[in-house]
Design an enzyme around this catalytic site. Sequence first.
Site, mmCIF file in Angstrom:
data_model
loop_
_atom_site.group_PDB
_atom_site.id
_atom_site.type_symbol
_atom_site.label_atom_id
_atom_site.label_comp_id
_atom_site.label_asym_id
_atom_site.label_seq_id
_atom_site.Cartn_x
_atom_site.Cartn_y
_atom_site.Cartn_z
ATOM 1 N N CYS A 68 -20.340 -98.827 -18.915
ATOM 2 C CA CYS A 68 -20.697 -98.027 -17.649
ATOM 3 C C CYS A 68 -21.234 -98.649 -17.018
ATOM 4 O O CYS A 68 -21.827 -100.055 -16.540
ATOM 5 C CB CYS A 68 -21.401 -96.974 -18.244
ATOM 6 S SG CYS A 68 -23.132 -97.782 -19.033
ATOM 7 N N CYS B 258 -31.296 -95.862 -18.462
ATOM 8 C CA CYS B 258 -30.226 -94.985 -17.551
ATOM 9 C C CYS B 258 -29.992 -94.233 -17.200
ATOM 10 O O CYS B 258 -30.694 -93.049 -18.049
ATOM 11 C CB CYS B 258 -29.153 -96.153 -18.412
ATOM 12 S SG CYS B 258 -28.788 -95.244 -19.655
ATOM 13 N N GLU C 217 -21.435 -94.296 -30.800
ATOM 14 C CA GLU C 217 -20.592 -94.165 -30.145
ATOM 15 C C GLU C 217 -19.025 -94.212 -30.603
ATOM 16 O O GLU C 217 -18.244 -92.810 -30.319
ATOM 17 C CB GLU C 217 -20.671 -94.692 -28.687
ATOM 18 C CG GLU C 217 -19.949 -94.348 -27.563
ATOM 19 C CD GLU C 217 -20.444 -95.184 -26.545
ATOM 20 O OE1 GLU C 217 -20.861 -96.021 -26.010
ATOM 21 O OE2 GLU C 217 -18.637 -95.649 -25.652
HETATM 22 S S1 SF4 Z 1 -23.486 -94.580 -21.271
HETATM 23 FE FE1 SF4 Z 1 -23.703 -96.298 -20.261
HETATM 24 S S2 SF4 Z 1 -24.967 -94.461 -18.695
HETATM 25 FE FE2 SF4 Z 1 -24.743 -93.608 -20.293
HETATM 26 S S3 SF4 Z 1 -26.483 -93.743 -22.387
HETATM 27 FE FE3 SF4 Z 1 -24.870 -95.445 -22.181
HETATM 28 S S4 SF4 Z 1 -25.759 -96.702 -21.294
HETATM 29 FE FE4 SF4 Z 1 -26.727 -94.823 -20.467
#
Ligand code: SF4
Length: 329
Positions: free
Chosen positions: A212, A29, A143
Amino acid sequence: MPYMACIVPEPDRSIPPLRALIAAPRGFCAGVDRAIQIVELALERFGAPVYVRHEIVHNRFVVDRLRELGAIFIDELDEVPDDRPVVFSAHGVPKSVPAAAQTRGLTYVDATCPLVSKVHRQAQRMIEEGRHILFIGHAGHPEVIGTFGQVPEGSITLVETVEDAQSIQIPTARNLAFLTQTTLSVDDTAAIVETLTRRFPQIRAPRSEDICYATSNRQAAVKAITGECDRMLVIGAPNSSNSLRLAEVAERLGVPSRLIERATDIDWDWLGQPSTVGITAGASAPEVLVREVVDALRSRFDVTEEIADHTPERMIFKLPRELLPDRAA
Ligand code: SF4
């Protein structure tokens, strides 16, 4: 669905035929691409070694390649020497991490995906509005740790499942808001959000979807081909949230699926002799691994490749200005 046959080899009658239906979009991505470029540019700009806090993205192949170029992967900031730069991973970091780097006078570059940073900003805004946040995500994922680290302790509560959403006890049911991790299952998250909004009708939703574009597009691309596949191979790391979700999506639609890191992980007994095998790759898996898997299939089958192009992607994220060549000293 527009299918594009890209390679049609001469039929080899000595081995069984196999249609390899390759999902698109798949693999890297824009956020992963940017994070890898940041490490490469940091190596060019500062020379080796460049320290990287945590896996820059969840893929061993990518990490090993950057290690060969001179990146050193570490768990915590205190492993970085005072005179070397450090890069923060695409998953984002708690506020305390750049703060500690500043206190030590370290040079740092933040490779947090801009879509994760957007969730961070939303969390901060919700706290400023006096809200308590219900965060839909997976415990322990970097995250989630990074987003929790944007707001005061106790102002955010993790919700992992529909059961959590049904039973969770909140200090006050007023002034609630929810946010989500960017790499969740679109369907599971919708069910959790539905439960939360039923229980807490006043709950504030994020301004825009937090899952996302890359996660939703890859899941939609898998859904589009499952009806034609006997087996699904998902290329990605076992700790990659979006890759795990791709295998789940296919399984739920009745297609036996395996998450593999690379071709050597293919379980040939499990694969059997399907007529069509679906192939996709998580957002942190490079295309070279897809080619490797197709080549491995070719060693046992007479493969016809097809690309099932679902949603074209054109997303590109800007690189940090300090790493761009014309800014270099
Ligand atoms: S949030 Fe989505 S676009 Fe950003 S790194 Fe993660 S998977 Fe990739």
